[in-house]
Design an enzyme around this catalytic site. Structure first.
Site, mmCIF file in Angstrom:
data_model
loop_
_atom_site.group_PDB
_atom_site.id
_atom_site.type_symbol
_atom_site.label_atom_id
_atom_site.label_comp_id
_atom_site.label_asym_id
_atom_site.label_seq_id
_atom_site.Cartn_x
_atom_site.Cartn_y
_atom_site.Cartn_z
ATOM 1 N N HIS A 163 -8.118 -5.080 18.364
ATOM 2 C CA HIS A 163 -9.048 -6.284 18.229
ATOM 3 C C HIS A 163 -8.164 -7.319 17.497
ATOM 4 O O HIS A 163 -8.888 -8.749 18.094
ATOM 5 C CB HIS A 163 -10.027 -5.532 17.210
ATOM 6 C CG HIS A 163 -10.506 -5.968 15.600
ATOM 7 N ND1 HIS A 163 -9.216 -5.631 15.040
ATOM 8 C CD2 HIS A 163 -10.561 -7.776 15.545
ATOM 9 C CE1 HIS A 163 -9.355 -6.340 13.895
ATOM 10 N NE2 HIS A 163 -10.201 -7.332 13.793
ATOM 11 N N HIS B 52 13.140 -1.109 3.763
ATOM 12 C CA HIS B 52 12.472 -0.104 4.892
ATOM 13 C C HIS B 52 13.921 0.740 4.767
ATOM 14 O O HIS B 52 13.558 2.214 5.097
ATOM 15 C CB HIS B 52 12.642 -1.155 6.112
ATOM 16 C CG HIS B 52 11.829 -1.329 7.032
ATOM 17 N ND1 HIS B 52 10.739 -0.094 7.585
ATOM 18 C CD2 HIS B 52 10.669 -2.251 7.440
ATOM 19 C CE1 HIS B 52 9.616 -0.624 7.777
ATOM 20 N NE2 HIS B 52 9.323 -2.219 7.910
ATOM 21 N N ARG C 137 -16.324 7.734 -4.192
ATOM 22 C CA ARG C 137 -17.239 6.512 -5.002
ATOM 23 C C ARG C 137 -17.009 5.412 -4.596
ATOM 24 O O ARG C 137 -15.804 5.040 -4.211
ATOM 25 C CB ARG C 137 -15.844 7.210 -6.425
ATOM 26 C CG ARG C 137 -16.408 7.870 -7.036
ATOM 27 C CD ARG C 137 -15.265 8.266 -8.354
ATOM 28 N NE ARG C 137 -15.838 7.508 -9.643
ATOM 29 C CZ ARG C 137 -15.199 6.722 -9.902
ATOM 30 N NH1 ARG C 137 -14.250 5.727 -9.487
ATOM 31 N NH2 ARG C 137 -15.993 5.811 -10.556
ATOM 32 N N HIS D 48 0.964 -0.992 -0.076
ATOM 33 C CA HIS D 48 -0.047 -0.317 -0.184
ATOM 34 C C HIS D 48 0.995 1.272 0.249
ATOM 35 O O HIS D 48 2.550 0.682 0.579
ATOM 36 C CB HIS D 48 -0.582 -0.172 1.050
ATOM 37 C CG HIS D 48 -1.458 1.757 1.951
ATOM 38 N ND1 HIS D 48 -0.706 2.528 2.876
ATOM 39 C CD2 HIS D 48 -2.626 1.646 1.023
ATOM 40 C CE1 HIS D 48 -1.848 2.937 2.844
ATOM 41 N NE2 HIS D 48 -2.860 3.354 1.775
#
Length: 301
Positions: A172, A142, A257, A103
């Protein structure tokens, strides 16, 4: 502040990244331009490719009347102002389970109020989510992140790495989404030109950070076991994006969108009840050796 220059950079960055990914995959990204009363953009999408099972590289330049709270982590007083935003966001889900999901996002926000100077800030970063861990890949990713930030201060990489580790964490589940990278938001230090240059450096180094790893892993042999574990871990990606990710929340809160917002989702994901990998397996090694807070560059030049 130069919103037009940032918009031009982000649009060009999308084009360069897509061209490089098409050369790697061999398939063509669909080009889906869109316009609305509040702005527009271009969605570039590849599904069921030879290398990328799903990939989206999105450019947008939009505006609104009331800035959602999710847009800024540290300056809640700006919520409710008129706003403009432009940037590039991408998520790539390779087909091969040995190749990680990645990402990257770089963006500029401007919040405006009559009688006040516009407030602007940059944000962005990149992070890597492996399903089978390779220290070589983690160190390379990295190191490239560190080098992108180095011209702007040696203190930034550890600061933004720590921020990334904290942000991409499934509270969680009590586990990180992947091996991290860098993350920054509300960046204004040093003025517009410095912050824009830093954001450009991060965006420009994305291909250097990811393509060597993709090249090493895309042709590794795999079977049903590896695909099953990939689908299971992709479920964690879905959980983070729908429960914790401020970018997803901002898009939904600002009437974005939906098809583009949810393009970050993997094409296939599974869930199992109370499952854990068998000891001394490659799947167990992901949890023990990679889904932990670690200084990947401690022993790297």
């Amino acid at each position: 502040m130069n919103l037009a220059a940032a918009r031009d950079f982000f649009a060009g960055l999308q084009d360069r990244i897509v061209a490089a990914l098409e050369a790697t995959d061999g398939g063509a990204f669909r080009r889906d331009p869109w316009t609305r009363a509040d702005g527009g953009g271009v969605s570039r999408v590849l599904e069921d490719g030879a290398v990328l099972e799903r990939g989206g590289v999105l450019f947008s330049s939009v505006r609104g009347d009331r800035l959602p709270f999710a847009a800024t982590a540290q300056r809640s007083e700006l919520a409710g102002r008129a706003w403009q935003a432009t940037g590039v966001s991408l998520v790539l889900h390779p087909r091969n389970p040995f190749a990680p999901t990645v990402h990257m996002n770089v963006r500029l926000f401007v919040a405006e109020k009559a009688g006040s100077e516009p407030a602007w800030w940059f944000g962005g970063g990149m992070d890597l989510t492996p399903y089978y861990g390779f220290a070589e890949d983690a160190v390379h990713f990295h190191r490239t992140c560190r080098d992108a930030l180095a011209p702007f201060g040696a203190e930034l990489y550890p600061k933004y790495k720590r921020w990334c580790d904290e942000y991409f964490y499934l509270k969680h589940r009590g586990e990180p989404r992947g091996i991290g990278g860098i993350f920054f938001d509300d960046l204004t230090d040093g003025g517009f030109d410095r912050c824009f240059a830093l954001t450009q450096s991060v965006g420009n180094r994305f291909l250097d950070a990811f393509l060597p790893t993709l090249g090493r892993r895309k042709d590794m042999p795999y079977g049903g076991r590896e695909r099953d574990f990939q689908a299971y871990r992709r479920g964690r990606y879905v959980e983070f994006n729908l429960v914790w990710d401020r970018g997803t929340l901002f898009g939904l809160q600002s009437n974005g969108r939906t098809e583009a917002i949810l393009l970050s989702m993997p094409p296939h994901a599974t869930w199992r009840y109370d499952w854990s990998p068998a000891p001394d397996t490659p799947e167990a090694a992901l949890y023990a050796d990679f889904l932990v807070a670690k200084d990947w560059l401690a022993d790297a030049p």
